[in-house]
Design a protein around this motif. Sequence first.
Motif: not given
Length: 243
Positions: A199-200, A204-208, A213-214, A242-243
């Motif tokens: 991710d640019y 690293r707050t959200e895990r997919h 990334g976003r 994963a979320a």
Amino acid sequence: MPDSSDALVLFSGGQDSTTCLFWALSPDHGAFDRVEAVAFRYGQRHAVEIEQAQTIAQAAGVPLTVLDLSGLLSGSALLADEAADTNAAHSLAPDLPASFVPGRNALFLTAAASFGFTRGFSDLVGGMCQTDYSGYPDCRLDFVESQAQTLSLALDTDLRIWTPLMSLTKAETWRLAADLGTVRGLDVLETVREHSHTDYHGDRTERHAWGYGRLDNPASVLRAKGYAEAVAKGWIPDDASAA
């Protein structure tokens, strides 16, 4: 399969270079006996990728050297603050994305070849890919081949640059990670998902299921789409946890 026993991997800590690192280590693929890695600090706003490279390299038992190239590159949204739009066209080359860093791979390969020469490496491994290359002309095969020839002449040696992902789509890159299985005691697919960073934004707050990334920048969009395709084709198992 390469016939050399030593390889230096250009290792950003992203999905592609992480896959290439384990390709180089795998006895069924690169099969190099001695593998080291080199990362580059060049002012990238997603510098967290270097931290992830260090984490992965340590887990795999691979020596990693971080070379500081700060100030040598310019003219890219990746070298600007978070306000710069990586989805826009490049201000100097409208046919290229704003995230294009002029001369980046030329500089990286030259620096890696020079560093590798002092360490006894004549084989470099890089994650360049012209199939899903996000509009970057310095990821094309003809560029890499010309660079190998130029650096061989510059160093008076037979320098080889291996690009295991060159003809693969992003979905096929996910499949390769799964096919590599377990290397150095690490599940390669899970290592790519959990620890690599593409991710640019460096977020690293959200895990997919496809990692961290976003979905508002080309790198994560390409990674997520490739993951979804690989799952749909049955090449990799979905990470349902994963979320």
